[in-house]
Design an enzyme around this catalytic site. Structure first.
Site, PDB file in Angstrom:
ATOM      1  N   GLY A 205      -4.545  -2.292   5.249  1.00 11.24           N
ATOM      2  CA  GLY A 205      -4.504  -3.133   4.889  1.00 11.24           C
ATOM      3  C   GLY A 205      -4.857  -4.445   5.035  1.00 11.24           C
ATOM      4  O   GLY A 205      -4.833  -5.317   4.353  1.00 11.24           O
ATOM      5  N   ARG A 206      -5.484  -4.527   6.174  1.00  6.28           N
ATOM      6  CA  ARG A 206      -5.771  -5.554   6.792  1.00  6.28           C
ATOM      7  C   ARG A 206      -7.491  -5.523   5.702  1.00  6.28           C
ATOM      8  O   ARG A 206      -8.248  -7.414   6.046  1.00  6.28           O
ATOM      9  CB  ARG A 206      -6.215  -6.309   8.196  1.00  6.28           C
ATOM     10  CG  ARG A 206      -7.006  -4.802   8.897  1.00  6.28           C
ATOM     11  CD  ARG A 206      -6.416  -5.078  10.096  1.00  6.28           C
ATOM     12  NE  ARG A 206      -6.828  -3.148  11.186  1.00  6.28           N
ATOM     13  CZ  ARG A 206      -6.194  -2.720  11.056  1.00  6.28           C
ATOM     14  NH1 ARG A 206      -4.965  -2.334  10.638  1.00  6.28           N
ATOM     15  NH2 ARG A 206      -6.391  -1.675  11.594  1.00  6.28           N
TER      16      ARG A 206
ATOM     17  N   GLU B  45      -4.805  -6.620  14.409  1.00 10.04           N
ATOM     18  CA  GLU B  45      -4.068  -5.173  13.972  1.00 10.04           C
ATOM     19  C   GLU B  45      -5.648  -3.813  14.200  1.00 10.04           C
ATOM     20  O   GLU B  45      -4.802  -3.119  14.605  1.00 10.04           O
ATOM     21  CB  GLU B  45      -3.957  -4.927  13.569  1.00 10.04           C
ATOM     22  CG  GLU B  45      -2.528  -4.019  12.850  1.00 10.04           C
ATOM     23  CD  GLU B  45      -1.971  -4.350  11.676  1.00 10.04           C
ATOM     24  OE1 GLU B  45      -2.605  -4.124  10.378  1.00 10.04           O
ATOM     25  OE2 GLU B  45      -0.717  -3.885  11.019  1.00 10.04           O
TER      26      GLU B  45
ATOM     27  N   LYS C 141       0.776  -1.157  -0.021  1.00  8.26           N
ATOM     28  CA  LYS C 141       0.100  -0.263  -0.169  1.00  8.26           C
ATOM     29  C   LYS C 141       0.687   1.523   0.000  1.00  8.26           C
ATOM     30  O   LYS C 141       1.069   1.985  -0.545  1.00  8.26           O
ATOM     31  CB  LYS C 141      -1.045   0.070   0.709  1.00  8.26           C
ATOM     32  CG  LYS C 141      -1.847   0.727   1.337  1.00  8.26           C
ATOM     33  CD  LYS C 141      -3.036   1.047   2.147  1.00  8.26           C
ATOM     34  CE  LYS C 141      -3.669   1.877   2.599  1.00  8.26           C
ATOM     35  NZ  LYS C 141      -4.071   2.600   3.888  1.00  8.26           N
TER      36      LYS C 141
ATOM     37  N   GLU D  25      10.627  -4.699   4.762  1.00  8.08           N
ATOM     38  CA  GLU D  25      10.375  -6.478   3.958  1.00  8.08           C
ATOM     39  C   GLU D  25       9.842  -6.409   2.444  1.00  8.08           C
ATOM     40  O   GLU D  25      10.791  -7.454   1.633  1.00  8.08           O
ATOM     41  CB  GLU D  25      10.027  -6.962   4.943  1.00  8.08           C
ATOM     42  CG  GLU D  25      10.017  -6.939   6.770  1.00  8.08           C
ATOM     43  CD  GLU D  25       9.005  -5.629   6.926  1.00  8.08           C
ATOM     44  OE1 GLU D  25       9.024  -4.783   6.505  1.00  8.08           O
ATOM     45  OE2 GLU D  25       9.112  -6.194   8.774  1.00  8.08           O
TER      46      GLU D  25
ATOM     47  N   LYS E 214       9.405  -0.359  13.805  1.00  8.01           N
ATOM     48  CA  LYS E 214      10.206   0.189  12.819  1.00  8.01           C
ATOM     49  C   LYS E 214      10.748   0.832  13.198  1.00  8.01           C
ATOM     50  O   LYS E 214      12.123   0.658  12.324  1.00  8.01           O
ATOM     51  CB  LYS E 214       8.806   0.517  11.895  1.00  8.01           C
ATOM     52  CG  LYS E 214       7.954  -0.547  11.014  1.00  8.01           C
ATOM     53  CD  LYS E 214       6.947   0.096  10.281  1.00  8.01           C
ATOM     54  CE  LYS E 214       5.330  -0.981   9.788  1.00  8.01           C
ATOM     55  NZ  LYS E 214       4.372   0.295   8.753  1.00  8.01           N
TER      56      LYS E 214
HETATM   57  O1  F6P Z   1       3.351  -3.154   9.523  1.00 10.91           O
HETATM   58  C1  F6P Z   1       1.987  -3.031   9.956  1.00 10.91           C
HETATM   59  C2  F6P Z   1       1.179  -2.841   8.241  1.00 10.91           C
HETATM   60  O2  F6P Z   1       1.357  -1.280   8.051  1.00 10.91           O
HETATM   61  C3  F6P Z   1      -0.457  -3.318   7.890  1.00 10.91           C
HETATM   62  O3  F6P Z   1      -0.939  -2.324   8.486  1.00 10.91           O
HETATM   63  C4  F6P Z   1       0.306  -3.841   6.350  1.00 10.91           C
HETATM   64  O4  F6P Z   1      -0.660  -4.721   5.504  1.00 10.91           O
HETATM   65  C5  F6P Z   1       1.496  -3.993   6.548  1.00 10.91           C
HETATM   66  O5  F6P Z   1       2.436  -3.499   7.392  1.00 10.91           O
HETATM   67  C6  F6P Z   1       2.251  -3.560   4.886  1.00 10.91           C
HETATM   68  O6  F6P Z   1       1.631  -2.530   4.681  1.00 10.91           O
HETATM   69  P1  F6P Z   1       2.140  -2.510   2.712  1.00 10.91           P
HETATM   70  O7  F6P Z   1       1.483  -2.398   2.142  1.00 10.91           O
HETATM   71  O8  F6P Z   1       1.705  -0.683   3.086  1.00 10.91           O
HETATM   72  O9  F6P Z   1       3.690  -2.741   2.652  1.00 10.91           O
END
Ligand code: F6P
Length: 510
Positions: free
Chosen positions: A229-230, A315, A168, A174, A474
């Site tokens: 995201g979720r 979350e 997102k 990662e 983070k």
């Molecule tokens: O670290 C938590 C989070 O922000 C979640 O809410 C989200 O689903 C995930 O990391 C991945 O985020 P992104 O889609 O921005 O890489």
């Protein structure tokens, strides 16, 4: 105590509630203004107040042609446009019209993402395996330690692999680390940079970062800040799902979720699946002191469901302040855990039956297949129903004693064993049965849990749609990483952390 909707049947009679408890819980929901909050969410009010955002994953499954105005735009038109682009792209890959840099059709799709950009699509692709395209293999990589990705890359052919970089924000360490690694691998196995356009697509809300990474904007599928995201598998984050099952079946997944949305908005609380499940959950957490909730699916293809629900619930509702910033005076999200129930029976179910803590369980079964006497699914079904029965009914000392006496056991041994073999019972569970495991019913199941989480958040008065709790780790990870790489101490840490960094540096120097 049974309720049915959208291909899902719930028996909640094995909970420690009666009609009076339920009516009090419905009153609690009314006092929390559940109906008003539900309308506010569906209509696009900025209910995620700490991030000043609307919460509109439900709009993603509304039929095209409808109107929902947010900030002067009909978001349904935007959603339809992206959905159609995803469908066209997926069809080109599935038909073999979309080819890799050396002219061969795609055989392997790798979704690189983490959290909501991984768990939802991975869970759905696993659950709907029976509908998979015969040529395409789907892979999901989330771990940054390289082991997962390196092992996969050894198996892949660069000419026939497609990478979806799903993020997102497009800033997640990662995901971007794995994406860079995959990019280097592709370039090593292809003639030049033009190969990137045939093998990399992105799903994100951050067009600038996608372009900086080197992905052609034509290969980017967007979504919006009002999709958490979720809650994002219904958006372009579900591209891997569209690739696996095709656009028509993805539409059925959306239709199932939309049917559950309609049920949730229109059914009276007394017949409302998400409301009933949510309120029973609150009863278990806040009145019976249950600190965790087990999810026990009994269908192999649902084995990723507990991990998905873990993020969805924890979350969303793992919060200790209310919307107005005041401290919560009751417990919120329990720890969600689980895996296939049949495996759990030979592992941790001992604790569920005879441990000191109350762990409510959602048993989840699929009816299709069970009805055939010859099918092994019948055995799984029998085990699931029997576990729920055993947990509720238990076994008394008198029953245990009679059972042992019938075997001719001597009296002293009988008396010594009785306390060990008694089951107290009265352990609560829900039995949730899917008519079948198809896209429509799965869509309804996921939306059911989303709304269950929403209802609980409303009653607890928390913001279910932010996640500030993930930020501190983070930030500190970035500082620790600096310090691992640098010979000097760049940042101050506590004594334990300093010693761990020193240990790492010593190992790295050897
Ligand atoms: O670290 C938590 C989070 O922000 C979640 O809410 C989200 O689903 C995930 O990391 C991945 O985020 P992104 O889609 O921005 O890489």
């Amino acid at each position: 105590m049974q309720v049915e909707a959208c291909g899902l049947f719930l028996d909640y009679s094995k909970n420690r509630i009666n009609a009076h408890t339920l009516s009090l819980l419905f009153t609690l929901a009314r006092e929390a203004k559940l109906s008003e909050r539900t309308t506010a969410m569906f209509e696009g009010e900025r209910i995620n107040t700490t991030e000043q955002r609307a919460v509109l994953h439900t709009a993603l499954r509304r039929p095209s042609g409808e109107v929902l105005m947010v900030d002067g735009r009909n978001v349904i038109d935007d959603i339809t446009e992206v959905r159609e682009r995803c469908a066209r792209f997926a069809e080109a890959v599935r038909s073999g019209e979309w080819r890799g840099h050396d002219g061969r059709a795609i055989t392997d799709v790798v979704n690189i993402g983490i959290g909501g950009s991984d768990l939802g699509p991975a869970m759905v692709c696993e659950a709907l395996k029976s509908f998979a395209h015969p040529r395409l293999r789907l892979h999901f990589v989330s771990n940054v330690d390289g082991i997962e990705l390196e092992a996969l890359l050894r198996e892949l052919d660069a000419g026939t692999s497609l990478f979806i970089i799903a993020s997102k924000t497009f800033t997640t360490q990662e995901t971007l680390t794995n994406a860079q690694r995959a990019r280097r691998w592709l370039l090593k196995h292809s003639a030049d940079e033009t190969a990137i356009a045939r093998h990399f697509v992105a799903v994100s809300t951050n067009a600038g970062a996608v372009a900086r990474f080197g992905i052609d904007p034509a290969n980017m599928f967007g979504f919006w800040d009002w999709v958490g995201g979720r809650y994002s598998l219904w958006s372009a984050i579900g591209l891997s799902i569209v690739l696996q099952i095709g656009a028509t079946r993805f539409d059925a997944l959306l239709a199932g979720a939309h049917a559950m949305d309609t049920h949730f908005r229109s059914a009276a609380f007394e017949h409302n699946l998400p409301v009933i499940m949510a309120l029973i959950g609150i009863w278990n957490v806040d009145f019976l002191d249950a600190s965790s909730q087990l999810i026990a699916p009994y269908h192999q293809h649902l084995h990723r469901l507990p991990a998905f629900l873990q993020q969805l619930d924890m979350e969303s509702n793992g919060k200790s302040v209310r919307l107005d910033g005041s401290a919560l005076t009751c417990h919120s999200s329990p720890a969600i855990w689980g895996e296939l129930g049949i495996n759990g029976q030979h592992a941790y179910f001992q604790m569920l039956h005879q441990g000191t803590q109350c762990v409510p369980i959602d048993f989840i079964g699929v009816m299709e297949g069970c009805a055939s006497l010859a099918h092994p699914r019948r055995i799984a079904f029998a085990n699931m129903v029997a576990q729920a029965e055993a947990l509720m009914c238990g076994k008394t000392a008198a029953e245990v004693e009679a059972e042992m006496r019938a075997t001719g056991m001597d009296e002293a041994r009988i008396q010594a064993l009785i306390p060990h073999r008694v089951f107290a019972g009265n352990r609560p569970s829900n039995m949730l049965l899917l008519e079948r495991l198809d896209p429509f019913t799965l869509g309804a199941l996921i939306a059911l849990y989303e709304h269950r989480t929403f209802v609980q958040g409303v009653v607890w008065g928390v913001n279910s749609f932010d996640q500030w709790g993930v930020e501190l780790g983070k930030q500190l990870a970035a500082r620790v990483l600096d310090d691992l790489l640098s010979p000097a101490d760049l940042h101050a840490h506590d004594a334990s952390t300093t010693a761990l960094i020193a240990r790492y540096r010593r190992a790295a120097a050897q």
